[in-house]
Design a protein around this motif. Structure first.
Motif, PDB file in Angstrom:
ATOM      1  N   ALA A  82       1.097   4.045  -2.927  1.00 38.45           N
ATOM      2  CA  ALA A  82       0.766   5.522  -2.738  1.00 38.45           C
ATOM      3  C   ALA A  82       2.037   6.680  -3.070  1.00 38.45           C
ATOM      4  CB  ALA A  82       0.698   5.595  -1.102  1.00 38.45           C
ATOM      5  N   LYS A 110       0.695  -1.219   0.039  1.00 39.96           N
ATOM      6  CA  LYS A 110       0.074  -0.065  -0.013  1.00 39.96           C
ATOM      7  C   LYS A 110       0.886   1.444  -0.089  1.00 39.96           C
ATOM      8  CE  LYS A 110      -3.364   2.429   2.497  1.00 39.96           C
ATOM      9  NZ  LYS A 110      -4.260   2.524   3.930  1.00 39.96           N
ATOM     10  N   GLU A 142      -5.483   5.786  -4.646  1.00 43.01           N
ATOM     11  CA  GLU A 142      -6.784   6.042  -4.984  1.00 43.01           C
ATOM     12  C   GLU A 142      -7.744   5.254  -5.915  1.00 43.01           C
ATOM     13  OE1 GLU A 142      -8.621   7.590  -2.546  1.00 43.01           O
ATOM     14  OE2 GLU A 142      -6.768   7.954  -1.555  1.00 43.01           O
ATOM     15  N   ASP A 143      -6.640   4.229  -6.640  1.00 42.13           N
ATOM     16  CA  ASP A 143      -7.217   3.432  -7.580  1.00 42.13           C
ATOM     17  C   ASP A 143      -8.412   2.640  -7.185  1.00 42.13           C
ATOM     18  OD1 ASP A 143      -6.519   2.129 -10.631  1.00 42.13           O
ATOM     19  OD2 ASP A 143      -7.140   0.489  -9.206  1.00 42.13           O
ATOM     20  N   PRO A 144      -9.396   2.618  -7.847  1.00 36.70           N
ATOM     21  CA  PRO A 144     -10.725   1.806  -7.289  1.00 36.70           C
ATOM     22  C   PRO A 144     -10.494   0.483  -7.133  1.00 36.70           C
ATOM     23  CG  PRO A 144     -11.529   3.214  -8.970  1.00 36.70           C
ATOM     24  CD  PRO A 144      -9.723   3.292  -8.961  1.00 36.70           C
ATOM     25  N   VAL A 175      -8.298  -0.195  -3.900  1.00 32.47           N
ATOM     26  CA  VAL A 175      -8.742   0.137  -2.819  1.00 32.47           C
ATOM     27  C   VAL A 175      -9.871  -1.125  -2.446  1.00 32.47           C
ATOM     28  CG1 VAL A 175     -10.693   1.703  -1.804  1.00 32.47           C
ATOM     29  CG2 VAL A 175      -8.757   2.691  -3.096  1.00 32.47           C
TER      30      VAL A 175
END
Length: 445
Positions: A378, A374, A384-386, A389
């Motif tokens: 970042a 993660k 914030e990629d769906p 996430v």
């Protein structure tokens, strides 16, 4: 002792004078040797000892040989005296005197009564039956005396060498044995209660028997040197003595070990209690961890944790009792055994804790791997990629929920890794992982 010349033709005056001078020197040498043998310390000891075995047999023969030696020497002295008297009759010896001297100095003119050898019990020159008388030339008589002297001296020197060497050494070892016995009794090492005590009793009996045998039969402990013709050629046989000396040294080392136990017993007992206490705490931690694993990890085989062995505590209590009662000979082997068992028990407890907490370690590793990926995405602005996430949340729920199914959680982490690798590498850096229906036909395996 000397050897005369062999017989020859009638001697002239010069030859007679030279022969008499040589015979006089031989007479002095023989007399000196016989007197030295008579005064030899070994011979005096043999005369006063209560002998047995081979020494008694050989001394009986040697004593007879010594008696016969003096008889032969007296005959030799008489023949030499007669020759000197004939030579002193006139300044210039006549033909008849020279012939008589030649016969006396070179012929078999020395007569020794056969009953002298028989009374002495000495062997005859040729091993046959004794005769009424024996006739010798002076040369043959000297050879015979040399033979008897050598065998007698050999026996006397051998017995004296054994008596000079072994009894004193046995006495020193016996004194050391007594000191060791007193020390052994002070630490509770006694016959019937400790092997070292039994060994001390056996060594005592052996040394007592050995000393008695050496005193009464020294030649039983004499090893002649092969090929040596010198009187007393050989050495005392110290095989039994050396064996018992080594055995006593072994006992001393064992008693020293017991003494060492007496000096540091309390420290060793404290260390033992500490090791067993750490083993108990480790097992208690393993039991607690097992309950936690069963509550937090699903579908996992968790080994059962056994309790602390009560037998070690009982043996520890026995060791403490031995120390209070000063039973050091019992405490010594018990402490050695307990120290090894305690270390083994601590190792077993640590292995149990490791085996029980293995699922928790796997879960912690998966959590760390998930958070590391993660952080990595970042840094590349993809947090914030769906898809990432969604897969992160799914893996996190599995890893931070109880009970946790490690197999399913690991698949979820691998799916997240795979998606992150595809986004970071443009689809070229897939991370292998298990195929699942949720990944679809195009996802990586």
């Amino acid at each position: 002792m000397g050897v005369t010349d062999p017989a020859g033709p009638v001697m002239d005056r010069d030859e007679v004078d030279r022969a008499l001078a040589r015979l006089g020197q031989e007479h002095e040498a023989i007399e000196t040797s016989l007197l030295a043998l008579q005064d030899h310390a070994g011979r005096r000891l043999l005369e006063g000892a209560e002998l047995t075995g081979v020494t008694k047999e050989r001394w009986t023969s040697a004593e007879a040989s010594i008696t016969l030696l003096w008889a032969y020497f007296d005959a030799y002295t008489g023949a030499l005296r007669s020759a000197r008297e004939i030579r002193s009759r006139r300044r210039w010896s006549s033909r008849e005197d020279l012939a008589e001297l030649t016969e006396l100095l070179r012929g078999e003119c020395v007569t020794v009564a056969g009953q002298a050898a028989a009374a002495a019990g000495a062997p005859t020159p040729h091993g046959g039956p004794s005769r009424l008388s024996e006739r010798f030339s002076l040369a043959a008589l000297v050879d015979r005396m040399n033979e008897l002297y050598a065998t007698s001296l050999d026996m006397v020197v051998a017995a004296d060498a054994v008596w000079s060497a072994l009894p004193a050494r046995i006495d020193l070892l016996a004194a050391e044995l007594q000191r060791t016995r007193r020390l052994a009794h002070s630490v509770g090492v006694r016959p019937g209660e400790h092997p070292a005590g039994d060994d001390l009793e056996r060594i005592t009996r052996t040394l007592t028997r050995l000393r008695a045998e050496v005193v009464s039969d020294p030649l039983a402990y004499w090893v002649p040197t092969k090929g040596s013709s010198a009187p007393g050629g050989g050495r005392p046989d110290t095989t039994v003595y050396d064996r018992e000396a080594r055995a006593l040294e072994d006992v001393r080392r064992e008693i020293d070990a017991v003494l060492t136990v007496r000096q540091d017993a309390e420290q060793r007992l404290v260390r033992l209690r500490d090791v067993l206490s750490r083993a108990d705490r480790t097992l208690a931690e393993a039991r607690t961890a097992r309950g936690e694993v069963l509550a937090k990890i699903a579908a996992t085989e968790v080994p059962v944790v056994s309790g602390p062995p009560t037998v070690l505590q009982e043996q520890l209590a026995t060791a403490a009792e031995y120390r209070r009662q000063a039973q050091w000979h019992r405490l010594s082997p018990l402490l050695e055994s307990l120290e090894q068992k305690a270390e083994d028990e601590l190792l077993r407890a640590r292995e149990s804790l490791t085996a029980v907490t293995a699922p928790l370690a796997v879960r912690a590793e998966l959590r760390g791997r998930l958070d590391a990926y993660k952080a990595k995405v970042a840094r590349h602005g993809l947090a914030e990629d769906p898809l990432l996430v969604e897969r992160y949340d799914a893996a996190r729920r599995m890893l931070w929920s109880a009970p946790c199914d490690l197999r399913v959680a690991e698949q979820a982490v691998l799916r997240y890794q795979q998606a992150a690798a595809e986004l970071l590498g443009g689809g070229g850096g897939r991370i292998p992982g298990p195929r699942t229906p949720e990944d679809g036909p195009g996802s990586g395996a």
